[in-house]
Design a protein around this motif. Structure first.
Motif, PDB file in Angstrom:
ATOM      1  N   VAL A   3       0.867  -1.167   0.000  1.00 30.27           N
ATOM      2  CA  VAL A   3       0.000   0.000   0.000  1.00 30.27           C
ATOM      3  C   VAL A   3       0.910   1.224   0.000  1.00 30.27           C
ATOM      4  O   VAL A   3       1.706   1.415   0.915  1.00 30.27           O
ATOM      5  CB  VAL A   3      -0.937   0.014   1.232  1.00 30.27           C
ATOM      6  N   VAL A   4       0.785   2.027  -1.041  1.00 28.12           N
ATOM      7  CA  VAL A   4       1.598   3.230  -1.178  1.00 28.12           C
ATOM      8  C   VAL A   4       0.720   4.427  -0.827  1.00 28.12           C
ATOM      9  O   VAL A   4      -0.422   4.500  -1.262  1.00 28.12           O
ATOM     10  CB  VAL A   4       2.149   3.360  -2.618  1.00 28.12           C
ATOM     11  N   TYR A   5       1.263   5.352  -0.063  1.00 25.95           N
ATOM     12  CA  TYR A   5       0.477   6.515   0.347  1.00 25.95           C
ATOM     13  C   TYR A   5       1.162   7.822  -0.038  1.00 25.95           C
ATOM     14  O   TYR A   5       2.375   7.934  -0.072  1.00 25.95           O
ATOM     15  CB  TYR A   5       0.202   6.491   1.856  1.00 25.95           C
ATOM     16  N   ASP A   6       0.317   8.795  -0.362  1.00 29.60           N
ATOM     17  CA  ASP A   6       0.743  10.181  -0.562  1.00 29.60           C
ATOM     18  C   ASP A   6      -0.016  10.968   0.488  1.00 29.60           C
ATOM     19  O   ASP A   6      -1.196  11.256   0.334  1.00 29.60           O
ATOM     20  CB  ASP A   6       0.399  10.656  -1.972  1.00 29.60           C
ATOM     21  N   SER A   7       0.653  11.273   1.569  1.00 28.92           N
ATOM     22  CA  SER A   7      -0.008  11.852   2.735  1.00 28.92           C
ATOM     23  C   SER A   7       0.729  13.104   3.197  1.00 28.92           C
ATOM     24  O   SER A   7       1.926  13.061   3.441  1.00 28.92           O
ATOM     25  CB  SER A   7      -0.033  10.819   3.865  1.00 28.92           C
ATOM     26  N   ARG A   8       0.000  14.200   3.301  1.00 35.66           N
ATOM     27  CA  ARG A   8       0.595  15.450   3.777  1.00 35.66           C
ATOM     28  C   ARG A   8       0.403  15.614   5.277  1.00 35.66           C
ATOM     29  O   ARG A   8       1.276  16.089   5.974  1.00 35.66           O
ATOM     30  CB  ARG A   8      -0.016  16.634   3.035  1.00 35.66           C
ATOM     31  N   THR A  38      -4.209   8.231  -1.699  1.00 32.47           N
ATOM     32  CA  THR A  38      -3.794   9.598  -1.958  1.00 32.47           C
ATOM     33  C   THR A  38      -4.800  10.586  -1.384  1.00 32.47           C
ATOM     34  O   THR A  38      -5.666  10.209  -0.593  1.00 32.47           O
ATOM     35  CB  THR A  38      -3.531   9.823  -3.465  1.00 32.47           C
ATOM     36  N   ARG A  39      -4.691  11.831  -1.795  1.00 31.48           N
ATOM     37  CA  ARG A  39      -5.457  12.922  -1.196  1.00 31.48           C
ATOM     38  C   ARG A  39      -5.799  13.935  -2.276  1.00 31.48           C
ATOM     39  O   ARG A  39      -5.433  13.757  -3.429  1.00 31.48           O
ATOM     40  CB  ARG A  39      -4.613  13.583  -0.119  1.00 31.48           C
ATOM     41  N   ASN A  40      -6.453  14.988  -1.881  1.00 30.29           N
ATOM     42  CA  ASN A  40      -6.683  16.136  -2.754  1.00 30.29           C
ATOM     43  C   ASN A  40      -5.562  17.142  -2.554  1.00 30.29           C
ATOM     44  O   ASN A  40      -4.958  17.205  -1.498  1.00 30.29           O
ATOM     45  CB  ASN A  40      -7.992  16.842  -2.393  1.00 30.29           C
ATOM     46  N   ALA A  41      -5.342  17.935  -3.587  1.00 27.23           N
ATOM     47  CA  ALA A  41      -4.453  19.089  -3.468  1.00 27.23           C
ATOM     48  C   ALA A  41      -5.315  20.304  -3.751  1.00 27.23           C
ATOM     49  O   ALA A  41      -6.055  20.320  -4.723  1.00 27.23           O
ATOM     50  CB  ALA A  41      -3.307  19.001  -4.462  1.00 27.23           C
ATOM     51  N   GLY A  42      -5.237  21.294  -2.885  1.00 23.54           N
ATOM     52  CA  GLY A  42      -6.082  22.461  -3.101  1.00 23.54           C
ATOM     53  C   GLY A  42      -7.538  22.076  -2.984  1.00 23.54           C
ATOM     54  O   GLY A  42      -7.948  21.420  -2.052  1.00 23.54           O
TER      55      GLY A  42
END
Length: 115
Positions: A3-8, A38-42
């Motif tokens: 599981v790969v994540y893009d988390s801020r 992943t997530r939203n940007a803006g």
């Protein structure tokens, strides 16, 4: 499967780690099939880090999850989901709020088990 994540903020990372599979950041080298959290940007956009990851590893991504904040961004909640499907043709697994709920974990685990 990984599981790969893009988390801020850490919420996507927390969800990825809650699934009980190995997990890693989009910044790390990928060598095996994965799902992406992943997530939203803006306001409902795809983060540049997610775009870069998908362009490099689309052939290894079996599906994706987007986390968002319904209270603060109700109109654009998980707005990146349809954009990722349209632009990259990836399989959308689920949209989740924050770090997800038990039902979200169960749904994503079921998806992973069926791969």
């Amino acid at each position: 499967m990984i599981v790969v994540y893009d988390s801020r903020t850490g919420l996507g990372q927390a969800f990825a780690q809650s699934l009980g599979y190995p997990s890693q950041s989009v910044k790390e080298k990928l060598t095996q099939p994965c799902i992406l959290v992943t997530r939203n940007a803006g306001y409902g956009k795809i983060p540049w880090s997610t775009k870069r990851f998908i362009k490099k590893h689309a052939h290894l991504i079996k599906g994706f999850v987007v986390n968002g904040d319904r209270k603060r961004f109700a109109k654009t909640f998980c707005g990146a989901s349809p954009l990722i499907v349209e632009k990259y043709g990836l399989h959308h697994i689920r949209d989740i709020e924050g770090s997800g709920q038990l039902a979200d974990q169960e749904a994503v685990k079921a998806f992973l088990e069926n791969l």
